[in-house]
Write a protein that holds these residues in place. Structure first.
Motif, PDB file in Angstrom:
ATOM      1  N   ASP A 186       0.821  -1.215   0.000  1.00 43.03           N
ATOM      2  CA  ASP A 186       0.000   0.000   0.000  1.00 43.03           C
ATOM      3  C   ASP A 186       0.861   1.274   0.000  1.00 43.03           C
ATOM      4  OD1 ASP A 186      -2.176  -1.702   0.085  1.00 43.03           O
ATOM      5  OD2 ASP A 186      -2.628  -1.384   2.212  1.00 43.03           O
ATOM      6  N   THR A 187       2.040   1.208   0.650  1.00 41.57           N
ATOM      7  CA  THR A 187       2.856   2.431   0.715  1.00 41.57           C
ATOM      8  C   THR A 187       3.810   2.556  -0.466  1.00 41.57           C
ATOM      9  OG1 THR A 187       4.446   1.280   2.109  1.00 41.57           O
ATOM     10  CG2 THR A 187       2.856   2.662   3.235  1.00 41.57           C
ATOM     11  N   GLU A 188       4.145   1.411  -1.097  1.00 40.29           N
ATOM     12  CA  GLU A 188       5.156   1.477  -2.161  1.00 40.29           C
ATOM     13  C   GLU A 188       4.571   1.498  -3.562  1.00 40.29           C
ATOM     14  OE1 GLU A 188       8.070  -1.574  -1.518  1.00 40.29           O
ATOM     15  OE2 GLU A 188       8.742  -0.668   0.372  1.00 40.29           O
ATOM     16  N   ARG A 189       3.226   1.354  -3.685  1.00 41.42           N
ATOM     17  CA  ARG A 189       2.682   1.338  -5.044  1.00 41.42           C
ATOM     18  C   ARG A 189       2.860   2.717  -5.691  1.00 41.42           C
ATOM     19  NH1 ARG A 189      -3.032   0.980  -2.508  1.00 41.42           N
ATOM     20  NH2 ARG A 189      -3.440   3.181  -2.254  1.00 41.42           N
ATOM     21  N   GLU A 190       2.866   2.708  -7.039  1.00 47.46           N
ATOM     22  CA  GLU A 190       3.153   3.956  -7.748  1.00 47.46           C
ATOM     23  C   GLU A 190       1.979   4.930  -7.703  1.00 47.46           C
ATOM     24  OE1 GLU A 190       4.686   3.587 -11.730  1.00 47.46           O
ATOM     25  OE2 GLU A 190       6.097   2.082 -10.989  1.00 47.46           O
ATOM     26  N   ILE A 191       0.753   4.376  -7.839  1.00 46.35           N
ATOM     27  CA  ILE A 191      -0.403   5.273  -7.944  1.00 46.35           C
ATOM     28  C   ILE A 191      -1.085   5.436  -6.585  1.00 46.35           C
ATOM     29  CG2 ILE A 191      -2.520   5.722  -9.253  1.00 46.35           C
ATOM     30  CD1 ILE A 191      -1.500   3.387 -11.111  1.00 46.35           C
ATOM     31  N   ALA A 192      -1.244   6.702  -6.186  1.00 43.76           N
ATOM     32  CA  ALA A 192      -1.939   7.044  -4.945  1.00 43.76           C
ATOM     33  C   ALA A 192      -1.543   6.150  -3.766  1.00 43.76           C
ATOM     34  CB  ALA A 192      -3.462   6.996  -5.166  1.00 43.76           C
ATOM     35  N   PRO A 193      -0.243   6.117  -3.430  1.00 47.26           N
ATOM     36  CA  PRO A 193       0.172   5.271  -2.299  1.00 47.26           C
ATOM     37  C   PRO A 193      -0.328   5.815  -0.962  1.00 47.26           C
ATOM     38  CG  PRO A 193       1.999   6.629  -3.019  1.00 47.26           C
ATOM     39  CD  PRO A 193       0.881   6.887  -3.992  1.00 47.26           C
ATOM     40  N   LEU A 194      -0.275   4.942   0.044  1.00 47.10           N
ATOM     41  CA  LEU A 194      -0.647   5.374   1.397  1.00 47.10           C
ATOM     42  C   LEU A 194       0.437   6.301   1.924  1.00 47.10           C
ATOM     43  CD1 LEU A 194      -2.167   5.166   4.127  1.00 47.10           C
ATOM     44  CD2 LEU A 194      -0.769   3.165   4.614  1.00 47.10           C
ATOM     45  N   ILE A 195       0.045   7.543   2.159  1.00 50.93           N
ATOM     46  CA  ILE A 195       0.995   8.518   2.698  1.00 50.93           C
ATOM     47  C   ILE A 195       0.178   9.587   3.438  1.00 50.93           C
ATOM     48  CG2 ILE A 195       1.026   9.858   0.531  1.00 50.93           C
ATOM     49  CD1 ILE A 195       3.907  10.548   1.069  1.00 50.93           C
ATOM     50  N   LYS A 196       0.758  10.160   4.464  1.00 52.69           N
ATOM     51  CA  LYS A 196       0.027  11.201   5.195  1.00 52.69           C
ATOM     52  C   LYS A 196      -0.001  12.482   4.358  1.00 52.69           C
ATOM     53  CE  LYS A 196       0.637  14.154   9.219  1.00 52.69           C
ATOM     54  NZ  LYS A 196       0.771  15.303   8.332  1.00 52.69           N
ATOM     55  N   ASP A 251      -1.324  18.296   5.144  1.00 49.87           N
ATOM     56  CA  ASP A 251      -2.216  19.029   6.048  1.00 49.87           C
ATOM     57  C   ASP A 251      -3.105  18.109   6.890  1.00 49.87           C
ATOM     58  OD1 ASP A 251      -3.461  18.225   3.742  1.00 49.87           O
ATOM     59  OD2 ASP A 251      -4.653  20.045   3.468  1.00 49.87           O
ATOM     60  N   ALA A 252      -2.768  16.814   6.943  1.00 49.98           N
ATOM     61  CA  ALA A 252      -3.551  15.894   7.784  1.00 49.98           C
ATOM     62  C   ALA A 252      -3.010  15.907   9.213  1.00 49.98           C
ATOM     63  CB  ALA A 252      -3.488  14.484   7.210  1.00 49.98           C
ATOM     64  N   VAL A 253      -3.897  15.647  10.165  1.00 49.28           N
ATOM     65  CA  VAL A 253      -3.484  15.563  11.572  1.00 49.28           C
ATOM     66  C   VAL A 253      -3.133  14.108  11.872  1.00 49.28           C
ATOM     67  CG1 VAL A 253      -4.267  15.824  13.963  1.00 49.28           C
ATOM     68  CG2 VAL A 253      -4.986  17.475  12.217  1.00 49.28           C
ATOM     69  N   LEU A 254      -1.950  13.889  12.425  1.00 45.76           N
ATOM     70  CA  LEU A 254      -1.509  12.526  12.743  1.00 45.76           C
ATOM     71  C   LEU A 254      -2.051  12.102  14.109  1.00 45.76           C
ATOM     72  CD1 LEU A 254       0.513  10.175  11.928  1.00 45.76           C
ATOM     73  CD2 LEU A 254       2.120  11.310  13.460  1.00 45.76           C
ATOM     74  N   LEU A 255      -2.755  10.985  14.155  1.00 39.60           N
ATOM     75  CA  LEU A 255      -3.242  10.441  15.430  1.00 39.60           C
ATOM     76  C   LEU A 255      -2.701   9.031  15.591  1.00 39.60           C
ATOM     77  CD1 LEU A 255      -7.074  11.372  15.577  1.00 39.60           C
ATOM     78  CD2 LEU A 255      -5.193  12.427  16.823  1.00 39.60           C
ATOM     79  N   ASP A 256      -1.851   8.830  16.599  1.00 36.78           N
ATOM     80  CA  ASP A 256      -1.321   7.492  16.871  1.00 36.78           C
ATOM     81  C   ASP A 256      -2.229   6.842  17.910  1.00 36.78           C
ATOM     82  OD1 ASP A 256       0.052   5.233  17.747  1.00 36.78           O
ATOM     83  OD2 ASP A 256       2.011   6.167  17.414  1.00 36.78           O
ATOM     84  N   THR A 257      -2.876   5.730  17.522  1.00 39.18           N
ATOM     85  CA  THR A 257      -3.888   5.124  18.393  1.00 39.18           C
ATOM     86  C   THR A 257      -3.329   3.991  19.260  1.00 39.18           C
ATOM     87  OG1 THR A 257      -4.615   3.420  16.808  1.00 39.18           O
ATOM     88  CG2 THR A 257      -5.608   5.596  16.578  1.00 39.18           C
ATOM     89  N   THR A 258      -1.989   3.771  19.190  1.00 36.97           N
ATOM     90  CA  THR A 258      -1.402   2.608  19.879  1.00 36.97           C
ATOM     91  C   THR A 258      -1.832   2.519  21.343  1.00 36.97           C
ATOM     92  OG1 THR A 258       0.520   2.837  18.457  1.00 36.97           O
ATOM     93  CG2 THR A 258       0.763   1.353  20.340  1.00 36.97           C
ATOM     94  N   ASN A 259      -1.710   3.633  22.053  1.00 39.56           N
ATOM     95  CA  ASN A 259      -2.024   3.589  23.488  1.00 39.56           C
ATOM     96  C   ASN A 259      -3.287   4.356  23.838  1.00 39.56           C
ATOM     97  OD1 ASN A 259       0.298   2.038  24.282  1.00 39.56           O
ATOM     98  ND2 ASN A 259       1.501   3.856  23.735  1.00 39.56           N
ATOM     99  N   LYS A 260      -4.181   4.478  22.852  1.00 38.62           N
ATOM    100  CA  LYS A 260      -5.412   5.228  23.123  1.00 38.62           C
ATOM    101  C   LYS A 260      -6.615   4.303  23.089  1.00 38.62           C
ATOM    102  CE  LYS A 260      -4.196   9.810  21.610  1.00 38.62           C
ATOM    103  NZ  LYS A 260      -4.790  11.073  21.350  1.00 38.62           N
ATOM    104  N   THR A 261      -7.633   4.660  23.845  1.00 33.91           N
ATOM    105  CA  THR A 261      -8.882   3.890  23.763  1.00 33.91           C
ATOM    106  C   THR A 261      -9.673   4.392  22.550  1.00 33.91           C
ATOM    107  OG1 THR A 261     -10.140   5.475  25.061  1.00 33.91           O
ATOM    108  CG2 THR A 261      -8.999   3.738  26.289  1.00 33.91           C
ATOM    109  N   ILE A 262     -10.665   3.581  22.157  1.00 34.93           N
ATOM    110  CA  ILE A 262     -11.512   3.984  21.037  1.00 34.93           C
ATOM    111  C   ILE A 262     -12.176   5.330  21.354  1.00 34.93           C
ATOM    112  CG2 ILE A 262     -13.618   3.374  19.741  1.00 34.93           C
ATOM    113  CD1 ILE A 262     -12.752   0.406  20.102  1.00 34.93           C
ATOM    114  N   ASP A 263     -12.692   5.474  22.582  1.00 36.62           N
ATOM    115  CA  ASP A 263     -13.376   6.718  22.955  1.00 36.62           C
ATOM    116  C   ASP A 263     -12.453   7.931  22.850  1.00 36.62           C
ATOM    117  OD1 ASP A 263     -15.678   5.398  23.417  1.00 36.62           O
ATOM    118  OD2 ASP A 263     -15.538   5.382  25.610  1.00 36.62           O
ATOM    119  N   GLU A 264     -11.198   7.739  23.243  1.00 37.25           N
ATOM    120  CA  GLU A 264     -10.257   8.872  23.177  1.00 37.25           C
ATOM    121  C   GLU A 264     -10.040   9.311  21.722  1.00 37.25           C
ATOM    122  OE1 GLU A 264      -7.370   8.189  27.077  1.00 37.25           O
ATOM    123  OE2 GLU A 264      -6.986   7.030  25.268  1.00 37.25           O
TER     124      GLU A 264
END
Ligand code: DC
Length: 219
Positions: free
Chosen positions: A182-192, A195-208
């Motif tokens: 998904d990140t290495e494909r040529e067309i429209a790869p996954l990338i932030k 102007d997007a806000v980065l949210l790391d959910t590793t240590n967060k609850t769903i509600d947070e």
């Protein structure tokens, strides 16, 4: 609050669909699961029982009819009028979905459909290229992520609950492979998006995470 367009991107298992569905319910928005559309193509491809080639995928997507119906917090997925909601979450479909998503013709067709679905606003759409490519003018852009260990564990729990006989290592490998594709494909790869806000959910609850997104929508 006026009806906004909210774009949520991120890798597999980051929690995009879980939190997007809740945010949609709280705001009275429509939730659009674009991954389900790539999965629908993959499902139809697999059902042919033929070797999965670019030609086969292109032929199938040329006249496929994909419909998402979001009713009472549940997205129902239809291909050519047949409901396939329960069929598209298998590891096999996941892997082929990531493969069909590398093909330009597939992306063009699905992107066009996704843009049409978002025209009226009041939508939260999740995927890999929503903020960067499908809806670059979205009002709120979020990039949701989590560590690979956490994402694998979540996907493992989800599949186990559905009765699949899998092990955590296999799930982690499948996710790592999809991240790569998904990140290495040529067309429209996954990338932030810048102007997007980065949210790391590793240590967060769903509600947070839901509260973080609601706060961004209220700005
Ligand atoms: O979000 P998901 O796991 O259901 O997505 C399945 C695959 O579809 C994913 O590996 C990459 C692809 N995809 C994509 O390329 N672009 C999107 N907007 C959504 C999904």
């Amino acid at each position: 609050m006026n009806k906004k367009i909210v774009a949520v991107d991120g890798p597999a298992g980051a929690g995009k669909s879980t939190v997007s569905k809740i945010v949609a319910q709280k705001l009275g928005y429509t939730y659009i699961d674009t991954g389900a559309m790539y999965r629908a193509v993959a499902y139809k491809v697999l059902r042919q029982g033929k070797p999965v080639t670019e030609q086969l995928i292109t032929d199938i997507v040329r006249d496929i009819d994909i419909d998402l119906q979001y009713v009472d917090g549940v997205t129902k997925v239809f291909v050519d009028g047949e409901e396939i909601t329960g069929e598209i979450r298998t590891p096999e479909v996941s892997s082929i979905a990531s493969k069909v998503a590398t093909i330009g013709f597939v992306r063009e067709k699905l992107t066009e459909l996704q843009r049409k679905m978002a025209t009226r606003g009041g939508v939260i759409m999740d995927g890999r290229d929503i903020a960067t490519h499908v809806l670059p003018n979205a009002d709120v852009k979020i990039f949701l992520t989590a560590s690979i260990e956490e994402r694998a564990r979540r996907r493992y729990d989800e599949l186990k609950a559905k009765g699949y006989d899998i092990n955590l290592d296999e799930v982690a490998k499948e996710i790592a492979l999809r991240d790569k594709q998904d990140t290495e494909r040529e067309i429209a790869p996954l990338i932030k998006a810048e102007d997007a806000v980065l949210l790391d959910t590793t240590n967060k609850t769903i509600d947070e995470v839901v509260d973080d997104i609601l706060n961004l929508c209220r700005k």
